[in-house]
Write an enzyme that holds these catalytic residues in place. Structure first.
Site, PDB file in Angstrom:
ATOM      1  N   ASP A   1      -6.995  -1.258  -4.465  1.00 26.11           N
ATOM      2  CA  ASP A   1      -8.013  -0.870  -3.486  1.00 26.11           C
ATOM      3  C   ASP A   1      -8.919   0.232  -4.045  1.00 26.11           C
ATOM      4  OD1 ASP A   1      -6.801  -2.641  -1.709  1.00 26.11           O
ATOM      5  OD2 ASP A   1      -5.653  -1.067  -0.697  1.00 26.11           O
TER       6      ASP A   1
ATOM      7  N   ASP B   1       0.853  -1.190   0.000  1.00 24.95           N
ATOM      8  CA  ASP B   1       0.000   0.000   0.000  1.00 24.95           C
ATOM      9  C   ASP B   1       0.883   1.233   0.000  1.00 24.95           C
ATOM     10  OD1 ASP B   1      -2.397  -1.452   0.124  1.00 24.95           O
ATOM     11  OD2 ASP B   1      -2.385  -1.492   2.301  1.00 24.95           O
TER      12      ASP B   1
END
Length: 169
Positions: free
Chosen positions: A133, A117
């Site tokens: 995401d 991430d």
């Protein structure tokens, strides 16, 4: 349209993996970089994070469960896309985004046992997330819009058509 959806999914998975490649090689050594700021007002920073869980770090360490669950969801999304392909372009796009996001994060779970991430929302201290995401989140919003506004109209039109056909018999 089917070819465009496949190309869209491939492009999104590719973009996700390219951004993650950059994050691993350029962002990981520094940890965090400023990204979108207005003066001292921070909106988004780029922050390297290895997330071995699911949303907001939940289910941390449950790699194989997450791989299995995500795989089932992706397969289910593909099957559903085939079943509803002619129903709505918005539904097709939403399902394609959902599938691409799932595949992007699955690749990480297989390669690294965690998801990379990098986008940290500083505006309201939300979460750190990635391109996959974003795809899943946009897909969810589009599916809500579809379910609330578009599908009822499609069903109403189908019902009216069925009733009219029954009257003509």
């Amino acid at each position: 349209m089917a070819i465009l959806l496949v190309l869209m999914a491939a492009a999104l998975v590719g973009a996700d993996q390219l951004v993650k490649y950059w994050a691993i090689h350029d962002l990981k050594p520094v940890g965090t970089k400023e990204f979108i700021h207005f003066g001292d007002f921070k909106i988004i920073d780029l922050t390297y994070l290895e997330n071995d869980g699911a949303i907001f770090g939940s289910m941390s360490g449950q790699r194989w469960f997450l791989v299995g669950f995500t795989s089932l969801v992706v397969i289910g999304g593909i099957i559903l896309l085939f079943k509803v392909y002619k129903r709505s372009k918005l539904l097709n796009i939403a399902l394609t985004l959902f599938i691409a996001g799932g595949i992007g994060n699955l690749i990480d779970r297989f390669r690294f046992s965690y998801v990379v991430d990098m986008f940290e929302v500083k505006l309201f201290h939300f979460a750190i997330f990635n391109v996959a995401d974003i795809c899943v989140t946009v897909a969810f919003v589009l599916l809500l819009i579809y379910g609330i506004f578009i599908d009822p109209k499609i069903e109403k039109a189908k019902k009216a058509e069925t009733e009219k056909a029954a009257e003509n018999e």
